[in-house]
Design an enzyme around this catalytic site. Structure first.
Site, PDB file in Angstrom:
ATOM      1  N   ASN A  47       0.813  -1.239   0.000  1.00  0.00           N
ATOM      2  CA  ASN A  47       0.000   0.000   0.000  1.00  0.00           C
ATOM      3  C   ASN A  47       0.833   1.270   0.000  1.00  0.00           C
ATOM      4  O   ASN A  47       0.419   2.288   0.546  1.00  0.00           O
ATOM      5  CB  ASN A  47      -0.948   0.035   1.214  1.00  0.00           C
ATOM      6  CG  ASN A  47      -1.790  -1.214   1.296  1.00  0.00           C
ATOM      7  OD1 ASN A  47      -2.269  -1.677   0.256  1.00  0.00           O
ATOM      8  ND2 ASN A  47      -1.929  -1.774   2.484  1.00  0.00           N
ATOM      9  N   ARG A  48       2.067   1.174  -0.540  1.00  0.00           N
ATOM     10  CA  ARG A  48       2.944   2.357  -0.630  1.00  0.00           C
ATOM     11  C   ARG A  48       3.391   2.874   0.746  1.00  0.00           C
ATOM     12  O   ARG A  48       3.878   3.972   0.901  1.00  0.00           O
ATOM     13  CB  ARG A  48       2.224   3.491  -1.396  1.00  0.00           C
ATOM     14  CG  ARG A  48       3.056   4.103  -2.495  1.00  0.00           C
ATOM     15  CD  ARG A  48       2.571   5.499  -2.888  1.00  0.00           C
ATOM     16  NE  ARG A  48       3.659   6.426  -3.033  1.00  0.00           N
ATOM     17  CZ  ARG A  48       4.229   7.053  -2.021  1.00  0.00           C
ATOM     18  NH1 ARG A  48       3.838   6.857  -0.771  1.00  0.00           N
ATOM     19  NH2 ARG A  48       5.220   7.891  -2.262  1.00  0.00           N
TER      20      ARG A  48
END
Ligand SMILES: Cc1cc2nc3c(=O)[nH]c(=O)nc-3n(C[C@H](O)[C@H](O)[C@H](O)COP(=O)(O)O)c2cc1C
Length: 221
Positions: free
Chosen positions: A195-196
Site C-alpha cells: 500500500n505504498r
C-alpha cells in the site's frame, strides 16, 4: 509514439524495517543487508549507482563496483581522469544508490569523496586479473572519445604483447587509476511495503569525528 507504464504496479511485501530493533550503526545494517543480498543471489549486489556533480552543476550518474566497506566509508576504483574523476575534483560531495529488487530494498549513501592512498590502490590493481590490468591502460582517458573499436583492440593487443600474462614484466600501476573512498555522512535504508507504506529509516552522524554516534529518523515514504 509514447510508451505507457501506468498500469504496471507491484506490491512490496518481502520485509519490514523497525526503527527500535536496527543496529546503532548504519555500517552494521549495510553489512547485514549486503550479506542477505549475497545469500539471496542478487547479481552483483555491490554494484552501485554513483551520482556526482561538477562545477557545471549538472549531475551525472553511473554504476561502479563497491570494493570495500571500511570503518568510515566505502571504496570503489576508477580512472581519476574520467568524467566522474573530473566532477569529484571539482566537488567532493557524492551520493550512491543500491537497489536490490529481489529484496525490495534500496540503500542511499551520501558523503564526501577523497582518493585513497596510492599503495592501497596499487595493491588492489595487482590483485586484478591481467586482462583487467591491461584494460585499465586501454581506457585512458576513460570517457574520452575513441575513433573505433578496432583502435581499442589494437591498443589492447599491443599492451598484451608488451606485458604478456605470466611473464616477469608486471603491468605497471597507472598513475591515473585508483580508489576513492566516500566517507559516509548519511545513509537511508528503504524497505518496500504494501500500500505504498514503505519503511524509510535515515541515519545521520552526530559529528564528523571518527566513531561518532548516529541518530535515526523515520521518513515519510
Ligand atoms: C555493472 C557495472 C560495473 C561497473 N563498474 C565500474 C567500476 O568499478 N569502475 C569504473 O570506473 N567504471 C565502472 N563501470 C562503468 C561506469 O558505469 C562508467 O561507464 C565509466 O566509469 C565511465 O563513467 P564516467 O564517464 O561518468 O566517468 C561499471 C559499469 C557497470 C554497468
Amino acid at each position: 509514439m509514447s510508451m505507457d507504464f501506468t498500469d504496471q504496479r507491484l506490491s512490496y511485501e518481502k520485509g519490514a524495517l523497525d526503527q527500535q530493533s536496527i543496529p546503532t550503526s548504519p555500517f552494521e545494517l549495510l553489512k547485514e543487508w549486503m550479506n542477505e543480498a549475497l545469500a539471496q543471489k542478487v547479481q552483483e549486489p555491490y554494484a552501485m549507482s554513483l551520482a556526482t556533480c561538477g562545477a557545471d552543476n549538472k549531475p551525472s550518474v553511473r554504476i561502479v563496483l563497491l570494493r570495500e566497506i571500511t570503518d568510515n566509508g566505502i571504496i570503489f576504483y576508477t580512472n581519476y581522469e574520467s568524467a566522474k574523476g573530473q566532477d569529484i575534483a571539482e566537488n567532493p560531495n557524492a551520493e550512491v544508490l543500491f537497489f536490490w529488487h529481489e529484496l525490495e530494498r534500496q540503500v542511499r549513501i551520501s558523503g564526501s569523496i577523497a582518493k585513497i592512498d596510492t599503495a592501497k590502490s596499487a595493491a588492489y590493481f595487482q590483485k586484478r586479473p591481467h586482462d583487467s590490468q591491461v584494460g585499465a591502460w586501454v581506457s585512458q582517458p576513460q570517457s574520452g572519445e575513441v575513433a573505433s573499436r578496432d583502435v581499442m583492440e589494437q591498443t589492447f593487443d599491443q599492451l598484451q604483447a608488451d606485458y604478456p600474462d605470466n611473464s616477469q614484466v608486471p603491468v605497471p600501476v597507472p598513475a591515473f587509476w585508483g580508489g576513492y573512498e566516500i566517507t559516509i555522512e548519511q545513509v537511508e535504508f528503504w524497505q518496500g511495503r504494501a500500500n505504498r507504506m514503505h519503511d524509510r529509516i535515515v541515519y545521520t552522524q552526530d559529528s564528523k569525528q571518527n566513531n561518532a554516534s548516529w541518530t535515526t529518523k523515520r521518513l515519510l515514504p
